[in-house]
Design an enzyme around this catalytic site. Structure first.
Site, PDB file in Angstrom:
ATOM      1  N   ASP A  59       0.875  -1.172   0.000  1.00  0.00           N
ATOM      2  CA  ASP A  59       0.000   0.000   0.000  1.00  0.00           C
ATOM      3  C   ASP A  59       0.912   1.221   0.000  1.00  0.00           C
ATOM      4  O   ASP A  59       1.624   1.465   0.984  1.00  0.00           O
ATOM      5  CB  ASP A  59      -0.890  -0.025   1.253  1.00  0.00           C
ATOM      6  CG  ASP A  59      -1.808   1.187   1.329  1.00  0.00           C
ATOM      7  OD1 ASP A  59      -1.611   2.153   0.564  1.00  0.00           O
ATOM      8  OD2 ASP A  59      -2.724   1.162   2.175  1.00  0.00           O
ATOM      9  N   TYR A 152      -8.967  15.206  -7.657  1.00  0.00           N
ATOM     10  CA  TYR A 152      -8.035  14.377  -8.450  1.00  0.00           C
ATOM     11  C   TYR A 152      -7.091  15.274  -9.254  1.00  0.00           C
ATOM     12  O   TYR A 152      -5.870  15.055  -9.259  1.00  0.00           O
ATOM     13  CB  TYR A 152      -8.828  13.461  -9.385  1.00  0.00           C
ATOM     14  CG  TYR A 152      -7.941  12.657 -10.318  1.00  0.00           C
ATOM     15  CD1 TYR A 152      -7.310  11.495  -9.876  1.00  0.00           C
ATOM     16  CD2 TYR A 152      -7.721  13.067 -11.644  1.00  0.00           C
ATOM     17  CE1 TYR A 152      -6.477  10.769 -10.730  1.00  0.00           C
ATOM     18  CE2 TYR A 152      -6.898  12.344 -12.489  1.00  0.00           C
ATOM     19  CZ  TYR A 152      -6.277  11.190 -12.033  1.00  0.00           C
ATOM     20  OH  TYR A 152      -5.452  10.477 -12.874  1.00  0.00           O
TER      21      TYR A 152
HETATM   22  N1  LIG Z   1      -6.958   5.623 -16.830  1.00  0.00           N
HETATM   23  C1  LIG Z   1      -6.842   6.929 -17.090  1.00  0.00           C
HETATM   24  O1  LIG Z   1      -7.675   7.528 -17.800  1.00  0.00           O
HETATM   25  C2  LIG Z   1      -5.679   7.707 -16.537  1.00  0.00           C
HETATM   26  C3  LIG Z   1      -5.363   8.961 -17.116  1.00  0.00           C
HETATM   27  C4  LIG Z   1      -4.305   9.688 -16.607  1.00  0.00           C
HETATM   28  C5  LIG Z   1      -3.577   9.190 -15.539  1.00  0.00           C
HETATM   29  N2  LIG Z   1      -3.906   7.981 -15.002  1.00  0.00           N
HETATM   30  C6  LIG Z   1      -3.102   7.500 -13.866  1.00  0.00           C
HETATM   31  O2  LIG Z   1      -2.506   6.268 -14.208  1.00  0.00           O
HETATM   32  C7  LIG Z   1      -2.231   5.526 -13.026  1.00  0.00           C
HETATM   33  C8  LIG Z   1      -2.745   4.104 -13.179  1.00  0.00           C
HETATM   34  O3  LIG Z   1      -4.153   4.148 -13.335  1.00  0.00           O
HETATM   35  P1  LIG Z   1      -4.969   3.064 -14.181  1.00  0.00           P
HETATM   36  O4  LIG Z   1      -5.891   3.828 -15.040  1.00  0.00           O
HETATM   37  O5  LIG Z   1      -4.071   2.045 -14.754  1.00  0.00           O
HETATM   38  O6  LIG Z   1      -5.875   2.469 -13.001  1.00  0.00           O
HETATM   39  P2  LIG Z   1      -6.204   0.966 -12.535  1.00  0.00           P
HETATM   40  O7  LIG Z   1      -7.306   1.122 -11.539  1.00  0.00           O
HETATM   41  O8  LIG Z   1      -6.384   0.074 -13.711  1.00  0.00           O
HETATM   42  O9  LIG Z   1      -4.853   0.531 -11.785  1.00  0.00           O
HETATM   43  C9  LIG Z   1      -4.442   1.161 -10.603  1.00  0.00           C
HETATM   44  C10 LIG Z   1      -3.779   0.121  -9.726  1.00  0.00           C
HETATM   45  O10 LIG Z   1      -3.284   0.808  -8.565  1.00  0.00           O
HETATM   46  C11 LIG Z   1      -3.558   0.003  -7.431  1.00  0.00           C
HETATM   47  N3  LIG Z   1      -3.623   0.835  -6.230  1.00  0.00           N
HETATM   48  C12 LIG Z   1      -4.607   1.691  -5.856  1.00  0.00           C
HETATM   49  N4  LIG Z   1      -4.313   2.212  -4.664  1.00  0.00           N
HETATM   50  C13 LIG Z   1      -3.127   1.690  -4.288  1.00  0.00           C
HETATM   51  C14 LIG Z   1      -2.311   1.847  -3.134  1.00  0.00           C
HETATM   52  N5  LIG Z   1      -2.682   2.630  -2.114  1.00  0.00           N
HETATM   53  N6  LIG Z   1      -1.127   1.169  -3.085  1.00  0.00           N
HETATM   54  C15 LIG Z   1      -0.754   0.351  -4.103  1.00  0.00           C
HETATM   55  N7  LIG Z   1      -1.501   0.149  -5.207  1.00  0.00           N
HETATM   56  C16 LIG Z   1      -2.674   0.811  -5.276  1.00  0.00           C
HETATM   57  C17 LIG Z   1      -4.886  -0.672  -7.744  1.00  0.00           C
HETATM   58  O11 LIG Z   1      -5.071  -1.839  -6.936  1.00  0.00           O
HETATM   59  C18 LIG Z   1      -4.732  -0.974  -9.229  1.00  0.00           C
HETATM   60  O12 LIG Z   1      -4.163  -2.254  -9.443  1.00  0.00           O
HETATM   61  C19 LIG Z   1      -2.881   6.316 -11.886  1.00  0.00           C
HETATM   62  O13 LIG Z   1      -1.892   7.103 -11.236  1.00  0.00           O
HETATM   63  C20 LIG Z   1      -3.879   7.222 -12.604  1.00  0.00           C
HETATM   64  O14 LIG Z   1      -4.159   8.395 -11.878  1.00  0.00           O
HETATM   65  C21 LIG Z   1      -4.921   7.228 -15.473  1.00  0.00           C
END
Ligand SMILES: NC(=O)c1ccc[n+]([C@@H]2O[C@H](COP(=O)([O-])OP(=O)(O)OC[C@H]3O[C@@H](n4cnc5c(N)ncnc54)[C@H](O)[C@@H]3O)[C@@H](O)[C@H]2O)c1
Length: 247
Positions: A59, A152
């Site tokens: 975490d 966010y």
């Molecule tokens: N999907 C989008 O549209 C998008 C756009 C811009 C930025 N992002 C960023 O990309 C990154 C990944 O997001 P994603 O879209 O792949 O999401 P996702 O939900 O598919 O994956 C996120 C992962 O992070 C893990 N996670 C959450 N809280 C956690 C914690 N406290 N400790 C450890 N792991 C934790 C979750 O279990 C999950 O496996 C994030 O930082 C998100 O803000 C996503």
């Protein structure tokens, strides 16, 4: 292969962008530790990569968890070259008045404190090694914020300025620090970003000059470049992977 002999720790690697970065790094020769608060998601992702990967429960809001993840990575692979601070979360797209205090605190704990703690955990190791690379996953939300994601968006602005701060502070140690700013990407987080209103996806796509949302591989390709020797003179950048959305 572009990351032969390197070891990377990727947070939030059980899903979406982090999982794709871990797979991409392993394909390019790196050993990879897939750290996630959801170990049940990280384990199959690591197994699918094979013996170049381990899964670690972590975490990112807990300093002791990150220290343990770094220790497990070192125990498995003997060194650490690259940290990808990817773990992140969001609130559902809604009015700023509807975001409660607990939700706000959780955004900042995971998206900002988690990145900071990750950096603190690896820098002593990188200094000992004489180099290192940190890649933080920011967002176009921190560059061109849109309504409904106020808390966010603020976390991602903080990630970007933290990236630039650490890039100048750590450059004398030959530690590079960059961020990637993805546009809306096809992952399980996407529906929360878009919100419940009908037609949001199509409306959003219409604002992206290249005419689609991002795919995790688009982000992983940028993360591969930043981690590779090709980027040895690149630090402090916020690399937009957004099909032109922030122009
Ligand atoms: N999907 C989008 O549209 C998008 C756009 C811009 C930025 N992002 C960023 O990309 C990154 C990944 O997001 P994603 O879209 O792949 O999401 P996702 O939900 O598919 O994956 C996120 C992962 O992070 C893990 N996670 C959450 N809280 C956690 C914690 N406290 N400790 C450890 N792991 C934790 C979750 O279990 C999950 O496996 C994030 O930082 C998100 O803000 C996503």
């Amino acid at each position: 292969m572009r990351l032969d002999g390197k070891t990377a720790l990727v947070t939030g690697a059980g899903s979406g962008i982090g999982k794709c970065i871990a797979e991409t790094y392993a394909r390019e020769g790196a050993n990879v530790a897939l750290a996630d608060v959801d170990l049940a998601a990280a384990q199959p992702a690591a197994r699918a990569i094979g013996n170049k990967a381990i899964a670690v429960r972590c975490d990112v809001t807990q300093k002791a968890d990150i220290a343990a993840a770094v220790a497990e990575t070192l125990a498995a692979f003997g060194k650490l070259d690259i940290l990808v601070n990817n773990a992140g979360t969001t609130h559902v797209n809604k009015s700023m008045l509807e975001i409660d205090e607990a939700e706000y605190d959780r955004m900042f704990a995971v998206n900002v404190k988690g990145v900071f703690l990750g950096c603190q955990a690896v820098v002593p190791q990188f200094r000992k090694h004489g180099s290192g690379i940190i890649i933080n996953i920011g967002s176009t939300a921190g560059l061109r914020p849109r309504p409904g994601l106020s808390a966010y968006n603020a976390t991602k602005g903080a990630v970007h300025i933290l990236t630039k701060s650490l890039a100048v502070e750590l450059a004398p140690d030959r530690i590079r620090v960059c961020a990637i700013a993805p546009v809306a990407t096809e992952t399980p987080l996407l529906p929360s970003f878009l919100g419940p209103a009908q037609g949001q996806r199509e409306k959003f796509i219409a604002t992206v000059p290249l005419g689609r949302l991002a795919r995790p591989q688009d982000i992983a390709n940028a993360a591969l470049f930043l981690a590779s020797a090709d980027a040895e003179f690149v630090t402090g950048n916020i690399v937009e992977v957004d099909g032109g959305r922030t122009i």
